[in-house]
Write a protein that holds these residues in place. Structure first.
Motif, PDB file in Angstrom:
ATOM      1  N   SER A 129      -5.036  -6.618 -16.580  1.00 29.86           N
ATOM      2  CA  SER A 129      -4.191  -5.548 -17.118  1.00 29.86           C
ATOM      3  C   SER A 129      -4.863  -4.178 -17.069  1.00 29.86           C
ATOM      4  O   SER A 129      -4.239  -3.185 -17.424  1.00 29.86           O
ATOM      5  N   SER A 130      -6.113  -4.117 -16.624  1.00 33.63           N
ATOM      6  CA  SER A 130      -6.868  -2.853 -16.622  1.00 33.63           C
ATOM      7  C   SER A 130      -6.882  -2.252 -15.227  1.00 33.63           C
ATOM      8  O   SER A 130      -7.924  -2.138 -14.578  1.00 33.63           O
ATOM      9  N   SER A 169       2.054  -1.367  -3.462  1.00 31.70           N
ATOM     10  CA  SER A 169       3.410  -1.873  -3.633  1.00 31.70           C
ATOM     11  C   SER A 169       3.572  -2.332  -5.072  1.00 31.70           C
ATOM     12  O   SER A 169       2.590  -2.457  -5.820  1.00 31.70           O
ATOM     13  N   VAL A 170       4.797  -2.577  -5.438  1.00 29.18           N
ATOM     14  CA  VAL A 170       5.133  -2.988  -6.799  1.00 29.18           C
ATOM     15  C   VAL A 170       5.951  -4.270  -6.714  1.00 29.18           C
ATOM     16  O   VAL A 170       6.910  -4.362  -5.935  1.00 29.18           O
ATOM     17  N   GLU A 174       9.822  -7.699 -15.396  1.00 31.43           N
ATOM     18  CA  GLU A 174       8.393  -7.393 -15.492  1.00 31.43           C
ATOM     19  C   GLU A 174       7.941  -6.716 -14.211  1.00 31.43           C
ATOM     20  O   GLU A 174       8.443  -7.010 -13.121  1.00 31.43           O
ATOM     21  N   THR A 175       6.972  -5.834 -14.353  1.00 34.50           N
ATOM     22  CA  THR A 175       6.466  -5.055 -13.224  1.00 34.50           C
ATOM     23  C   THR A 175       4.987  -5.359 -13.017  1.00 34.50           C
ATOM     24  O   THR A 175       4.207  -5.306 -13.965  1.00 34.50           O
ATOM     25  N   PHE A 176       4.630  -5.677 -11.784  1.00 34.31           N
ATOM     26  CA  PHE A 176       3.245  -5.928 -11.403  1.00 34.31           C
ATOM     27  C   PHE A 176       2.880  -4.968 -10.272  1.00 34.31           C
ATOM     28  O   PHE A 176       3.688  -4.706  -9.378  1.00 34.31           O
ATOM     29  N   VAL A 177       1.664  -4.482 -10.329  1.00 36.19           N
ATOM     30  CA  VAL A 177       1.184  -3.509  -9.354  1.00 36.19           C
ATOM     31  C   VAL A 177       0.278  -4.216  -8.356  1.00 36.19           C
ATOM     32  O   VAL A 177      -0.584  -5.014  -8.742  1.00 36.19           O
ATOM     33  N   GLY A 196      -4.592  -5.684  -1.901  1.00 36.00           N
ATOM     34  CA  GLY A 196      -3.746  -6.854  -2.083  1.00 36.00           C
ATOM     35  C   GLY A 196      -3.927  -7.558  -3.413  1.00 36.00           C
ATOM     36  O   GLY A 196      -3.412  -8.666  -3.587  1.00 36.00           O
ATOM     37  N   ILE A 197      -4.632  -6.959  -4.362  1.00 36.80           N
ATOM     38  CA  ILE A 197      -4.858  -7.564  -5.669  1.00 36.80           C
ATOM     39  C   ILE A 197      -3.695  -7.205  -6.588  1.00 36.80           C
ATOM     40  O   ILE A 197      -3.291  -6.048  -6.670  1.00 36.80           O
TER      41      ILE A 197
END
Length: 1001
Positions: free
Chosen positions: A736-737, A893-894, A954-957, A962-963
């Protein structure tokens, strides 16, 4: 209007919009009202607000409508209004992709091309050039630019040249078609000379095709003898260099041309030639240099007559030295010539800029030769010359305020040699500390540079001090005999210079004008704290920091305390935090400082076994005293203080500053300390809780023979689960950081590994066949993280003290539990270095989402008809803020994850049975790539049956490597599916009526 070519101005519209405005439509209406004003000044003010509006609300609908509106005013307005619309297009280059109706925009403004005003046509051409990135292949615009080049008005022709340059950089077809036209204009006698000078730089963009690039190169070569004037030669050489650096094929030929013009008697021509050499020495084109070119270049050094030319020449050599291939060639074939010309430049004590640049070239050669095996002997003479002149250059540049850049160069490359040769680093530390510690007066900027250089040197030696013996560091003798003796301890040479640094720090604090040197005080304090990391601070050092409390302001004291927390000196940190928290007037800052003070007091108890108040009244002069509290009490008191710190941190958090990372980190730390407390409890309980009499039979029935040891086995396994829970929590915090710095992420990695390692050690005791040992993925690239990693290495070595027993004959004895207690002692006595992200947010990445459909109010659900799918549209905006020149990581990307879960099933009749195997949870994923900080996605959510559904987005970065990072907003809403009345059958008759019985009431 020639001065507008390539203008990118972005500082005139910084503070027009009201920051409290949250409705983009309201702001747009206000700007539209200004545009409709009859006063030209109000119209222009409204136009210049648009770039700031686009930055704040970068939505395509808003940007599209705004540009269409600006196009209308561009057509009907005055030339002044057209000029400001041009500036809007130049400043909003990142948002041009979001113009949905780009054809309508171009068609609207293109009407101005038929105007009789040449200035209006020129403004149109410049506007078209500003938006060329989104209309590169617009043939109508290409034709208009070609016609404008034949205009008789100078302003229009200059604007057409600017537009030609913009379109040639974007469109290969335009560049190819315009090549002949521009060449004819350059060779024409009717075109004035100033206009030809504007046309020549357009040719640098003709690199899209090999044939065109070759044609342009021949044209430029033909122009050189025809136009021998200085301005033409400079422009043509620059154009040829830019063209060669992009094609790479013409680099050898261009080098020959530049070598010929090195003999030109005109100084500006030679300077342009040297700048062109510097351009071609970059990483992309340096590999195309032929070997004879480097020798010919070095032979031309005598042609450089003034200091500026010599500096540029040395800059070329410095760039060549940065490339490994050319650096090796310089050392092998031209070492003597390079050494001779560098000594010649260093000996010019009247020009320190050239001298320090020559020192930089020698330093790069030395660093490369020392790091490459077998090349150390080649650079012995170069290293000797560096040692001979380094101190003199340092002293001469440190005393002059105008030589700050030169001093920075000397210190930077001195640190670079230190990273390759520790012996040089030791002597370099003595030189810098002696220079800084003498009684001479140095400019504040130069003194700060020397302090920063000492911090960089100290960091390097601290990394060597705590380096893993198997990973890096000292190269031993291959013929040496293996022994059981421990290797000699590695010492930081900065420790020997610590008294001189303390003397300098005390001298600055005692001065009356110490406020002017606060930055030097902060850096020297950081140097002292970094040098003594992992050591007990002597009383003289503590007294120096106590003296700071009465002389420095609160902000400087906080920065010193923050550095103390980051390097594990928690007594000094607690002392300063406690004092400063009593002075501040803001409640949020007060509670934050109180929380930091409680954290530092807890770590004092863990490290020294003494309370902070006792240490303050009875501070030991040199060596840390023996702990007064047992391990159990230390863990209890530290856990209590951490819970108090959590309460204080919650009191200081607010919606604007939620302190999310700080709260999560403290929770994990408190959870970890409670787990260690459980481990000590297991050790103490082993003595008073022996195995029951039936332990053997229970072990035999469960086929787990370790159960015969009774209570301790289950407690150790419970401890393993608690440690693995801490490991998973650290992993979630890491994920999350996204905006954390590299030091913080390394710290979280090491903390996660420490939990995994301790769990593995306990598993090897309480399980017959434990899993494999965890793999250590990082050794730490910073002093505090490597020090933390070194404690984990000591834990691994401590594991060797466990009894070596076969898997089918394991025991759990006092010896095993003593090893666990020893591991806990290592963990608690290793000072905790708080991560940087706990105090500073150097980068901020926020995603603002707009999800439709939206309910009318927060309490109402979204109604959907039965049998239909729900279309969910997601729009988002990325906002980046960074205090550094370069972001730690960027959003590539998101990932959008939509989850639908049934929370209230529809009512069913008594005869209707639930469907077997029905899945009421649907998960949809989509990866979108942001376009100019804007992202858009849509989902088609199938609705299986009636009822209420909880829909969560939910949103992931995903970064450039590619992480995937579990950061970003989370949105949810309730969807109610309406039943179709036409499909509802008549109510079923009751059972009694179906059988014919009389209904009783």
């Amino acid at each position: 209007m020639a001065h507008l070519t390539g203008t990118r101005v972005s500082n005139f519209n910084e503070s027009f919009l009201n920051e409290n405005e949250h409705d983009s439509n309201a702001v747009l209406m206000e700007l539209d009202k200004g545009l409709r004003s009859t006063k030209q000044g109000i119209q222009c003010e409204a136009v210049v607000r648009f770039p700031r509006l686009f930055e704040k609300y970068p939505f395509p609908i808003l940007i599209n409508s705004s540009f269409i509106k600006l196009a209308d005013y561009f057509v009907s307005g005055s030339n002044l209004l057209r000029f400001w619309v041009l500036r809007v297009c130049q400043q909003s280059e990142n948002h041009l992709d979001k113009i949905l109706n780009i054809d309508n925009f171009v068609r609207c403004i293109f009407v101005v091309m038929h105007s009789n005003d040449p200035v209006a046509r020129a403004l149109l051409l410049r506007t078209l050039g500003a938006v060329s990135r989104v209309i590169p292949e617009k043939q109508q615009v290409h034709h208009a630019i070609r016609r404008a080049l034949d205009s008789h008005d100078t302003v229009e022709v200059e604007a057409a040249i600017y537009a030609s340059s913009c379109f040639a950089a974007q469109s290969s077809s335009f560049a190819i078609s315009m090549c002949a036209k521009i060449s004819d204009m350059i060779e024409s006698l009717q075109v004035p000379v100033p206009m030809k000078l504007l046309l020549i730089p357009v040719l640098r963009h003709m690199h899209h095709e090999a044939t065109t690039a070759s044609l342009v190169s021949r044209l430029c070569m033909d122009l050189l003898p025809k136009y021998p004037a200085q301005s033409f030669v400079v422009a043509i050489i620059d154009t040829l260099t830019q063209l060669s650096s992009r094609t790479l094929v013409g680099v050898p030929g261009q080098l020959d041309v530049l070598l010929d013009f090195m003999q030109d008697l005109r100084t500006p021509v030679r300077i342009q030639v040297l700048r062109s050499f510097n351009e071609l020495a970059g990483r992309q084109s340096v590999h195309a240099w032929p070997k004879p070119a480097i020798k010919a270049l070095i032979d031309r050094f005598e042609l450089c007559t003034n200091s500026k030319e010599q500096f540029l020449f040395l800059s070329i050599l410095l760039k060549l030295s940065e490339c490994q291939l050319t650096c090796q060639q310089l050392l092998r074939e031209h070492r003597v010539a390079l050494l001779r010309l560098c000594i010649q430049c260093i000996s010019k004590l009247d020009d320190y800029t050239t001298a320090t640049q020559a020192m930089a070239v020698l330093s790069v050669l030395v660093a490369f030769g020392l790091k490459k095996e077998g090349s150390g002997e080649q650079v012995d003479d170069i290293l000797h010359m560096v040692n001979l002149h380094m101190e003199g250059l340092l002293l001469c540049t440190a005393k002059r305020a105008e030589c700050t850049r030169d001093l920075r160069r000397v210190l930077t490359y001195g640190i670079r040699i230190t990273q390759a040769n520790a012996e040089f680093g030791t002597s370099f530390i003595e030189i810098v500390t002696n220079t800084l510690g003498d009684k001479g007066a140095y400019p504040p900027a130069n003194a700060e540079l020397m302090c920063e250089a000492l911090v960089g040197l100290c960091e390097h030696f601290q990394l060597r001090k705590y380096a893993f013996s198997t990973a890096e560091d000292l190269i031993g003798d291959d013929n040496a005999m293996d022994t059981d003796e421990l290797p000699p301890p590695k010492v930081n040479p900065m420790l020997a210079r610590l008294p001189l640094i303390l003397h300098k720090l005390n001298a600055i604090i005692d001065q009356e004008n110490c406020e002017q040197q606060l930055r030097s005080v902060e850096i020297l304090s950081s140097l002292v704290l970094q040098t003594t990391m992992g050591c007990y601070l002597p009383q003289k050092v503590v007294q120096c920091f106590e003296k700071c409390l009465g002389r420095l302001n609160c902000w400087t004291l906080y920065r010193i305390a923050r550095t103390a927390s980051r390097y594990g000196h928690h007594y000094v940190a607690a002392h300063i935090y406690t004092k400063v928290s009593q002075i501040v007037i803001s409640d949020h800052i007060h509670y934050f400082l109180v929380a930091l003070s409680q954290i530092s007091q807890a770590e004092c108890i863990l490290n020294y076994g003494l309370e902070y108040a006792y240490m303050r009244d009875n501070y030991a002069p040199k060596v840390a005293p023996e702990p007064l509290m047992p391990l159990m009490k230390r863990l209890e008191m530290a856990s209590n203080l951490y819970q108090q710190a959590l309460a204080s941190l919650r009191a200081c958090s607010s919606p604007q500053h939620p302190c999310t990372f700080q709260l999560e980190y403290l929770k994990i730390r408190a959870q970890f300390l409670q787990t260690l407390h459980l481990a000590v409890t297991v050790k103490n309980a082993q003595v008073i809780v022996p195995p029951p009499a039936i332990a053997g039979s229970l072990a035999q029935n469960s086929r787990d023979y370790l159960q015969k040891f009774g209570h301790v086995t289950n407690q150790l396994r419970k401890l393993v689960k608690a440690l693995k829970a801490c490991e998973e929590t650290y992993a979630r915090l890491y994920k999350s950081s996204f905006d954390a710095d590299h030091v913080t992420l390394e710290f979280l990695e090491v903390a996660e590994f420490q939990c995994a390692l301790f769990a593995h050690i306990i598993e090897s005791i309480c399980y017959a066949t434990p899993p494999e040992s965890p793999v250590f993925l990082t050794t730490g690239d910073h002093p505090e993280t490597r020090y933390f990693a070194a404690s984990c290495q000591r834990m691994e070595q401590m594991q060797k003290n466990l009894p070596q027993e076969p898997a089918n004959a394991k025991t759990i004895s006092n010896r095993h539990l003593d090893v666990i207690i020893a591991q806990i002692e290592i963990i608690t006595k290793t000072p905790l270095c708080l991560p940087r992200y706990f105090f500073q947010i150097l980068q901020s990445t926020q995603i603002k989402l707009s999800v439709s459909p939206q309910p009318r109010s927060a309490t109402e659900p979204v109604n959907v008809q039965s049998g239909s799918n729900l279309v969910i549209k997601v729009e988002g905006v990325l906002q980046h803020f960074s205090k550094q020149k370069k972001h730690f990581r960027r959003v590539e990307s998101v990932q959008l994850s939509l989850t639908s879960q049934l929370i209230t099933p529809p009512p069913r009749s008594s005869q209707e049975l639930p469907k077997q195997g029905a899945n009421d949870t649907v998960t949809l994923n989509q990866i979108v790539k942001p376009q100019r900080d804007f992202l858009s996605g849509s989902f088609l959510l199938p609705i299986s049956s009636g009822g209420h559904f909880q829909v969560t987005l939910e949103t992931f970065v995903v970064d450039e490597n590619g992480i995937t990072w579990c950061t970003g907003p989370k949105s949810s809403m309730v969807v109610r599916v309406l039943e179709d009345p036409s499909k509802q059958g008549a109510p079923a008759p009751s059972t009694s009526q179906a059988v014919g019985q009389t209904r009783r009431f």
